[in-house]
Write a protein that holds these residues in place. Structure first.
Motif, PDB file in Angstrom:
ATOM      1  N   GLN A  20      -6.228   5.393  -1.343  1.00  0.00           N
ATOM      2  CA  GLN A  20      -5.162   4.924  -0.466  1.00  0.00           C
ATOM      3  C   GLN A  20      -5.534   5.035   1.025  1.00  0.00           C
ATOM      4  O   GLN A  20      -5.194   4.161   1.814  1.00  0.00           O
ATOM      5  CB  GLN A  20      -3.865   5.700  -0.720  1.00  0.00           C
ATOM      6  N   ARG A  61      -7.286   1.638   1.275  1.00  0.00           N
ATOM      7  CA  ARG A  61      -6.123   0.881   1.762  1.00  0.00           C
ATOM      8  C   ARG A  61      -5.878   1.077   3.263  1.00  0.00           C
ATOM      9  O   ARG A  61      -4.920   0.530   3.810  1.00  0.00           O
ATOM     10  CB  ARG A  61      -4.863   1.317   0.999  1.00  0.00           C
ATOM     11  N   SER A 113      -6.287   9.860  -4.642  1.00  0.00           N
ATOM     12  CA  SER A 113      -5.281   9.259  -3.768  1.00  0.00           C
ATOM     13  C   SER A 113      -5.795   9.146  -2.342  1.00  0.00           C
ATOM     14  O   SER A 113      -5.630   8.102  -1.683  1.00  0.00           O
ATOM     15  CB  SER A 113      -3.991  10.089  -3.791  1.00  0.00           C
ATOM     16  N   PRO A 150       0.802  -1.231   0.000  1.00  0.00           N
ATOM     17  CA  PRO A 150       0.000   0.000   0.000  1.00  0.00           C
ATOM     18  C   PRO A 150       0.834   1.279   0.000  1.00  0.00           C
ATOM     19  O   PRO A 150       0.515   2.227  -0.725  1.00  0.00           O
ATOM     20  CB  PRO A 150      -0.823  -0.122   1.282  1.00  0.00           C
ATOM     21  N   GLU A 175       2.373   1.810  -3.405  1.00  0.00           N
ATOM     22  CA  GLU A 175       1.338   2.307  -4.310  1.00  0.00           C
ATOM     23  C   GLU A 175       1.111   3.800  -4.112  1.00  0.00           C
ATOM     24  O   GLU A 175       1.041   4.573  -5.077  1.00  0.00           O
ATOM     25  CB  GLU A 175       0.046   1.536  -4.061  1.00  0.00           C
ATOM     26  N   ALA A 176       1.016   4.231  -2.860  1.00  0.00           N
ATOM     27  CA  ALA A 176       0.793   5.644  -2.561  1.00  0.00           C
ATOM     28  C   ALA A 176       1.946   6.504  -3.057  1.00  0.00           C
ATOM     29  O   ALA A 176       1.742   7.599  -3.604  1.00  0.00           O
ATOM     30  CB  ALA A 176       0.601   5.830  -1.062  1.00  0.00           C
TER      31      ALA A 176
END
Length: 319
Positions: A123, A127, A119, A81, A84-85
């Motif tokens: 996220q 996430r 985002s 995660p 990804e961010a």
């Protein structure tokens, strides 16, 4: 100071963002206002590579991603995660520096398909990362750039998912719970910033959604002067010139026809230097020829004086 206008479109996958972005672009172009369509991730060459990675995972690069000593990436391999961010933040940094800010500095209207709010929603909401951390990271990457208006196309993910016309990517296939968390995160963001967000029910028809956006867009661009090159004027001048030439040409043809007709009728109306007896005979022939028929009856010999006189009288009657 730049008079550019930055507008973003947000929502869960399948809500219709891309369609409305294109509608807005076409509308602004018709009004003579220069606009630019872009997106996140993938608004730059670097961003396209990041887009492939975050949407399709390591499997998008089997030739360069080596796992377990082989060139085959296992389907279970995925991005962490935080990775990804950070990738989304990297995409945003490049996108703002290379595309968005230069366009705004030129005075363009930038229409962005997803931006910082995605985002935070995906996220942080999806996430379970810290919303504050994701927001500060995104603001750092974009140097604090925020849209003037954000259109949030809101729809239940279970409904919007049916609109997708491609194989689901990593985020689209993350599950219903994930998508529901993302939707709620978007709505919370809109509630926190009501002056920037306009929430629109995306379950309406495309035209109904667009009408809401258009009405708001008209207010945002009110007073802006058209800035697209005006090419229609030159075309209009050329068309007008062609029309004038055509009119003159047509007028010439009409004059020629009128002149020819005038010469012909004058010739027919001019008395021949023939004896009066011949003229009387022609009149008798003409009267005989028109009995029971019209003035151009085939019974009158073509080329005869009677035929010519008949046509001459017919022309005078129809004027």
């Amino acid at each position: 100071m730049s008079d550019g206008l930055f507008i973003s479109f947000e929502g869960v996958d399948g809500a219709g963002k891309t369609t409305q972005v294109q509608q807005a672009h076409n509308y602004l172009q018709e009004r003579g206002l220069r606009s630019l369509i872009t997106r996140e991730p993938g608004g730059t060459p670097v961003g396209l590579t990041i887009r492939e990675l975050v949407l399709h995972g390591l499997a998008a690069f089997p030739s360069v991603a080596v796992t377990g000593g082989t060139d085959v990436v296992d389907a279970s391999d995925d991005l962490a995660p935080r990775t990804e961010a950070l990738l989304y933040a990297a995409d945003r940094a490049e996108h703002v520096a290379q595309v968005v800010r230069p366009a705004l500095d030129r005075g363009d209207i930038v229409l962005c398909d997803r931006y910082l709010d995605s985002s935070v929603a995906y996220q942080a909401g999806g996430r379970d990362l810290s919303e504050d951390v994701i927001r500060r990271l995104s603001l750092w990457a974009s140097q604090g750039l925020m849209p003037k208006r954000t259109y949030l196309l809101d729809a239940d993910p279970s409904q919007s998912e049916s609109r997708l016309d491609h194989e689901p990517d990593r985020l689209e296939s993350a599950g219903d719970d994930f998508q529901q968390h993302v939707r709620q995160a978007f709505l919370q963001l809109a509630q926190n910033e009501p002056d920037r967000f306009l929430v629109i029910d995306a379950t309406q028809s495309i035209d109904q959604v667009w009408q809401i956006i258009q009405d708001d867009l008209d207010k945002l661009v009110e007073g802006r002067e058209p800035d697209l090159p005006q090419v229609d004027d030159d075309n209009d001048d050329a068309d007008a010139h062609d029309d004038a030439d055509e009119d003159e040409s047509t007028a010439g043809y009409e004059d020629d026809e009128q002149g020819a007709e005038s010469d012909w009728t004058e010739a027919m109306d001019t008395p021949d230097q023939a004896p009066e007896a011949d003229a009387d005979q022609d009149d008798q022939d003409m009267e005989a020829a028109t009995v029971g028929g019209d003035a151009d009856d085939d019974s009158v010999p073509v080329g005869s004086r009677a035929r010519r006189l008949l046509r001459s009288r017919l022309l005078r009657k129809t004027r």
